[in-house]
Design a protein around this motif. Structure first.
Motif, PDB file in Angstrom:
ATOM      1  N   LEU A 312       0.818  -1.217   0.000  1.00 36.72           N
ATOM      2  CA  LEU A 312       0.000   0.000   0.000  1.00 36.72           C
ATOM      3  C   LEU A 312       0.852   1.268   0.000  1.00 36.72           C
ATOM      4  O   LEU A 312       0.326   2.372  -0.047  1.00 36.72           O
ATOM      5  N   GLY A 313       2.180   1.103   0.091  1.00 35.51           N
ATOM      6  CA  GLY A 313       3.053   2.272   0.080  1.00 35.51           C
ATOM      7  C   GLY A 313       3.226   2.888   1.457  1.00 35.51           C
ATOM      8  O   GLY A 313       3.607   4.060   1.574  1.00 35.51           O
ATOM      9  N   LEU A 314       2.952   2.120   2.493  1.00 40.35           N
ATOM     10  CA  LEU A 314       3.081   2.623   3.855  1.00 40.35           C
ATOM     11  C   LEU A 314       4.408   2.138   4.426  1.00 40.35           C
ATOM     12  O   LEU A 314       4.682   0.938   4.440  1.00 40.35           O
ATOM     13  N   THR A 328      -2.908   1.636   9.602  1.00 37.98           N
ATOM     14  CA  THR A 328      -4.358   1.479   9.685  1.00 37.98           C
ATOM     15  C   THR A 328      -4.662   0.027   9.994  1.00 37.98           C
ATOM     16  O   THR A 328      -3.976  -0.866   9.497  1.00 37.98           O
ATOM     17  N   GLN A 330      -7.813  -1.061   9.568  1.00 35.93           N
ATOM     18  CA  GLN A 330      -9.085  -1.360   8.913  1.00 35.93           C
ATOM     19  C   GLN A 330      -8.873  -1.693   7.444  1.00 35.93           C
ATOM     20  O   GLN A 330      -7.806  -1.444   6.885  1.00 35.93           O
ATOM     21  N   ALA A 333      -9.418   0.708   1.021  1.00 39.49           N
ATOM     22  CA  ALA A 333      -9.893   0.744  -0.359  1.00 39.49           C
ATOM     23  C   ALA A 333      -8.987   1.656  -1.172  1.00 39.49           C
ATOM     24  O   ALA A 333      -8.622   2.736  -0.720  1.00 39.49           O
ATOM     25  N   ALA A 334      -8.607   1.209  -2.336  1.00 41.18           N
ATOM     26  CA  ALA A 334      -7.788   2.033  -3.225  1.00 41.18           C
ATOM     27  C   ALA A 334      -8.177   1.680  -4.652  1.00 41.18           C
ATOM     28  O   ALA A 334      -9.094   0.891  -4.892  1.00 41.18           O
ATOM     29  N   ASP A 338      -3.653   3.518  -8.081  1.00 37.01           N
ATOM     30  CA  ASP A 338      -2.930   4.010  -6.905  1.00 37.01           C
ATOM     31  C   ASP A 338      -1.720   3.128  -6.620  1.00 37.01           C
ATOM     32  O   ASP A 338      -0.725   3.581  -6.054  1.00 37.01           O
ATOM     33  N   LEU A 339      -1.848   1.842  -6.964  1.00 37.89           N
ATOM     34  CA  LEU A 339      -0.782   0.885  -6.664  1.00 37.89           C
ATOM     35  C   LEU A 339      -0.037   0.466  -7.932  1.00 37.89           C
ATOM     36  O   LEU A 339       0.733  -0.495  -7.908  1.00 37.89           O
TER      37      LEU A 339
ATOM     38  N   GLY B 152      -4.783   0.947  14.799  1.00 37.61           N
ATOM     39  CA  GLY B 152      -3.963   1.640  13.819  1.00 37.61           C
ATOM     40  C   GLY B 152      -3.926   3.134  14.082  1.00 37.61           C
ATOM     41  O   GLY B 152      -4.835   3.701  14.696  1.00 37.61           O
ATOM     42  N   GLN B 155      -6.986   4.908  12.806  1.00 38.29           N
ATOM     43  CA  GLN B 155      -8.205   4.777  13.601  1.00 38.29           C
ATOM     44  C   GLN B 155      -8.163   5.691  14.815  1.00 38.29           C
ATOM     45  O   GLN B 155      -9.174   6.282  15.180  1.00 38.29           O
TER      46      GLN B 155
END
Lengths: 677, 677
Positions: A312-314, A328, A330, A333-334, A338-339, B152, B155
């Motif tokens: 996710l690029g985190l 996150t 949770q 959604a992307a 985006d990826l 997270g 959150q």
């Protein structure tokens, strides 16, 4: 038989649902199904363009329905039907939208014509899959613009989708607007829209389109797998896997987190690498299925927290130290763009939620697929990687924890250890008397003492399942004592027990004539210690959750992932990696993470289920639980005096010697019950 | 005066709202305001970090409130307040979050401390602006992660925003996730979030941030204007304009649509050009205001349908022919990045809705700003461009149409015509006796017969307002007959009336000594015909809407845009461009489209208002209305025998000659009442 007089209404019964009712004569079977709430699929909306609404008319007298169903109770086949069905099709097979009701009829909806059909899974004890995808196709015929009603093309499209399909409040992705007018005209005002969660148009094509595809992606630290599915039928069309290219930044998870910590921009390099691999995999499975990647409309992703974050690029650096904060927890959604993934421009990505900083979206997917939360029995689900992700519970309560096993189970930090790859020793047996080993390596069927092993190519090392087997076998042969010490006294019995500094080692494989080429593999005292630490951590984590749940043993244990698929669970039990459980209830869950990703891809309600589930799971942080340390210390020894061990001894060939003395006939039993491969 | 004993509750009255109530002693004024529903702004949430919640304590006896408010009824100034207010600040000025209630108090909330403050507009008869932007800033202090609660970071941020600001169900833009953890830590867990429509975090900064900016963009065929506003205060900080670079693809709208039709990819070239211009303009206004473009969080856009479509990347070819179908007639939401605009990465773009294929988002913005739908009087709003966009109605009913005036009013298709630019003749007077003209050109104050005109530089042509004035003056001087024919008989009176093939022309400007340099400007019969056609189309469109509404004349006429600002409405009335209306009620609306874009930028409820309004406006397509042709033919002549004309004649210097004969004293009145510039 003459046709009955046309009644104002006719009686219709649908099987297998049993739904029935009075329907106005002249209505189509599809209209009747919609009126009665029967699940009969259609993409074209009843225009005889797709063949999704196929039904069978059941002919005859049906006493239990009090109904008489004859061939002429439906209108004769239409031109559209003659086009879809070859001449030798059964005469009862019809298109629901074309067959008009003329008299009472019993209509059977075959499984493949249900919009929410079930996908048959190999095992009955796992989560069932209902095909109810997040992205669905809708065909619409859009009114043309005219000078008297100057509405926009988009609004007429939205109105048509609302009128024909009841999709109200739809919005349209901005990227579709530039081609919208051209698409409507290219399709002569007939278009198919892909709609995400019944709320947003994400793709639009001229004319009728009936096939939509999705990809489920499972990102492991070592390998990445992708599965291409038909979103309409649920069919799995192609699967492929490849090495995770992040390996060049670090063999195991923590070394990759370290790489991100030590190298500015290192995380983005790893992100780019994994995205490129996923992109290639999606292209590969699409090609295998003969599908254009642009037809992929939805993608689900699972992985452990570090893999999840990197895709996710985190930056995963926060996962490398206490308090192990996820960016996150949770579902995320992307969009595919985006990826930088290969897919339709409007394709969505759904990353399953992570459970905690060490318990990832892979564990969430495993839990979704294994569905312990749907059962009364208490299931222990274990997914072994650099950490062991452990989930325990049943429909009443669910707990999760991560145990710091380290990478020993993956062959790392073991003197001769390696990843599971061709050349790695994966199975080991040690003769109880001579202490001579026999083994098998990945990529070749013959055992080392069988003819033809010389052709097996070089031994390159020993993998996770091999190290567990050799240590268990060393214990069973008396080379290792219950406290984990390699018994130097056994050197008198075999030259394979060799001094190694102040400790001893066991020479599992030594280069020599007739044994093929390769490297020597010794099992050192340090190797035994590493496995002891790892298995004690795994056991202690499971034990901690059992304490929290107030149980002494789970009803069943499911081992997920490659490790679970490759190890012989008997040896895991011998070492005391897992809590006591009847051996027949300890089984491999196979690729449960991938299965969870597929479930979330095919069934949008499963996404709500896993989100709810992850929210309900009580997270236990082993690092702050004092009891974890106690359990860990207790679990370091190899168990040999418990009732469960005695039970296991009856199933596995465990010498009395290892437990303090050999019983009469022990050797005979051993020979009779040689551990099956 | 001694401090009163601390009561359990105190009475508080807020002015100017008059809201009052019993408040627990010790609560802050901000808390009291929140409890009583008083509109008192805050960004930091009451932590004394921002200075948005400034209030004044009113000291004294307030009989009408039955309340005695003394200085010690509030706690002494805090350290935070001493930091914000210089020593010479009035002692009654306090921060609402710092001043604690100790006794009864009257608290005044100055306008600048209201979260939903009003922006003062120059005119009272237009739409009022309430500052209620779509993007708002919220400061939050986020709990740090800990080992016992493995939630997270996102959150915990969302929870903090919900707890502190009541923002429930917030989502976060995907592009913010990669920097989220770093931002939280950089701000020591204190952050400011920009939230769009109270539903989505679109930007996040460490620490406290109180300034947010937005841009309102008005895209004309000829010029593009941008206005930078402070979203928190509503203040307009900078404006700038530049030529629309699409002019190189075609001077007027239809030639640009033709360019898109004739050149594959031509639309994308024009899209790129306009986006580049808008990007540059936003950078320019940001620089003028000393603001980083990355601080621009919201952008509103208006323009005619072709400009609107090209900015959004929608090919305008469908607007070039019947039935003139818009790609979308509703408001369009996008991101700044979708349009390659300079702004914060999460900045949103809101394009106002178009009303119909020829009545654009500019007309919607004009209508929003002029607010005829909020009035009882019936207003005719006219925006003249290549087409005239016409809106007519009041709070009960609204109608809109587009009249095909062609580009003559913009100076195109006129022999000496040009865009309004330096060198263009914009004002004309013709001596009724000698037929000698005097004129003024754009960029120079002196009239052509005044000293110093020779220094004005060259005459380059005649612009829209000039062509209207010269034709009206030619009519007033008797050179043009009511049927539009240039009267060759006048050649006897002046050599400026010259033969021109089979027709005649009027030599408005001829190069010669003492008249400066430049090109000759003749008004030909064809020029008069072009203006006749244009003005008849405009009139007929307005007349058609009046028919539909069942009225004979509007109560007021508002002329929007540059054309409306530059023409002398008297001359427009002389030519019969507009329906009868008292001259004092025919006024320029100025840059009403830009004003509408600013209103939509500052007030999100105005967006709902304009969307609702555009939905309610009844669209009339002139091309399919038979009555339009009738009105058009009737309107070709220059009116001279109606009651309204007689009335106008009393206000403007119209010779009886033009109407069929000069009354006694006519010449004297002319001299007395020379038309004012």
């Amino acid at each position: 038989m003459t046709a009955p007089p046309s009644p104002a209404t006719v009686q219709v019964v649908f099987t297998p649902s049993g739904k029935r009712g009075q329907i106005q004569a002249g209505k189509s079977v599809l209209e009747a199904a919609q009126q009665l709430g029967v699940d009969l699929d259609t993409v074209c909306g009843g225009r005889g363009l797709c063949d999704r609404c196929q039904i069978d008319q059941s002919i005859g007298e049906f006493a239990k329905f009090k109904i008489h169903s004859t061939a002429d109770h439906l209108s004769p086949p239409s031109a559209a039907e003659r086009q879809f069905f070859p001449a030798d099709s059964p005469p009862t097979r019809r298109l629901g939208c074309q067959a008009k009701l003329r008299g009472d009829a019993v209509i059977d909806v075959p499984p493949e014509s249900q919009a929410h059909r079930q996908v048959v899974r190999k095992r009955a004890d796992v989560h069932q899959i209902t095909v109810n995808p997040a992205v669905r196709l809708y065909y619409a015929e859009v009114p043309q613009p005219n000078m008297h009603e100057p509405s926009g093309d988009l609004q007429r499209l939205l109105d048509a989708l609302e009128f024909e399909w009841g999709l109200s409040g739809l919005r349209c992705d901005f990227h579709l607007l530039p081609a919208l007018q051209q698409t409507l005209r290219a399709g002569d005002w007939k278009v198919t829209a892909a709609v995400h969660l019944d709320s947003r148009i994400i793709a639009l094509w001229p004319g009728l389109r009936t096939a939509a595809y999705g990809a489920a992606v499972d990102i492991g630290s070592t390998t990445i797998a992708a599965h291409l599915c038909n979103l309409a039928t649920g069919e799995a069309l192609a699967s492929d896997g490849r090495m995770n290219p992040q390996i060049r930044f670090g063999e195991d998870l923590m070394s990759r987190v370290s790489y991100a910590m030590m190298n500015p921009g290192g995380d983005t390099d790893m992100t780019a690498a994994v995205r490129e691999a996923v992109r290639g995999l999606i292209e590969s499975v699409a090609a295998a299925a003969g599908v254009d990647p642009a037809e992929v409309l939805d993608i689900t992703v699972v992985g452990n927290p570090v893999m999840h974050h990197l895709l996710l690029g985190l930056n995963p650096v926060e996962l490398g130290g206490a308090p192990f904060a996820l960016a996150t927890d949770q579902a995320t959604a992307a969009r595919a763009g985006d990826l930088q993934l290969s897919a339709n421009r409007g394709a969505r990505v759904y990353a399953l939620p992570c459970i905690a900083g060490h318990v990832g979206a892979d564990a969430a997917a495993v839990t979704l697929s294994e569905a312990p939360h749907q059962r009364d029995e208490i299931t222990l689900v274990v997914d072994v990687g650099t950490n062991a992700e452990i989930v325990l519970g049943n429909r009443k309560r669910m707990l999760a924890a991560s145990s710091p096993t380290g990478p020993a189970f993956e062959g790392a930090q073991i003197s001769g250890g390696q990843r599971a790859a061709p050349g790695a020793i994966e199975r080991v047996r040690i003769d109880r008397d001579t202490l001579e080993p026999r083994f098998r390596i990945i990529g070749f069927d013959a055992w080392s003492d069988e003819p033809g092993f010389a052709g097996a190519g070089g031994v390159t090392g020993i993998c996770g399942s091999g190290i567990i087997e050799v240590i268990a076998e060393m214990f069973l042969a008396g080379i290792i004592r219950p406290d984990g010490i390699i018994d130097g006294g056994m050197a008198a019995k075999s030259s394979r027990v060799q001094p190694d500094g102040k400790t001893w080692r066991y020479a599992l494989y030594q280069r020599g004539p007739g044994a093929g080429e390769g490297v020597a593999v010794h099992i050192t005292q340090n190797d035994v210690r590493a496995i002891q630490l790892a298995k004690a951590a795994l056991y202690a984590g499971a034990r901690l959750l059992m304490d929290k749940l107030g149980i002494d043993q789970p009803d069943r244990i499911r081992l997920a992932g490659a490790f679970g698929a490759h190890i012989d669970v008997k040896y895991a039990m011998v070492l005391g990696m897992l809590p006591d459980c009847p051996l027949e209830h300890v089984t491999s869950a196979g690729n449960a993470a991938g299965a969870g990703a597929i479930i979330a891809l095919l069934d949008k309600t499963a996404r709500l289920e896993v989100e709810d589930l992850v929210g309900r799971i009580h997270k236990v942080e082993t690092a702050v639980e004092a009891k974890f340390q106690d359990h860990f210390v207790e679990a370091l020894a190899i168990p040999h005096k418990t009732a469960a061990y005695a039970n296991l001894r009856r199933q596995v060939d465990i010498p009395e010697a290892a437990a303090g003395g050999e019983s009469p006939g022990g050797k005979q039993r051993r020979q009779r019950r040689r551990v099956a491969r």
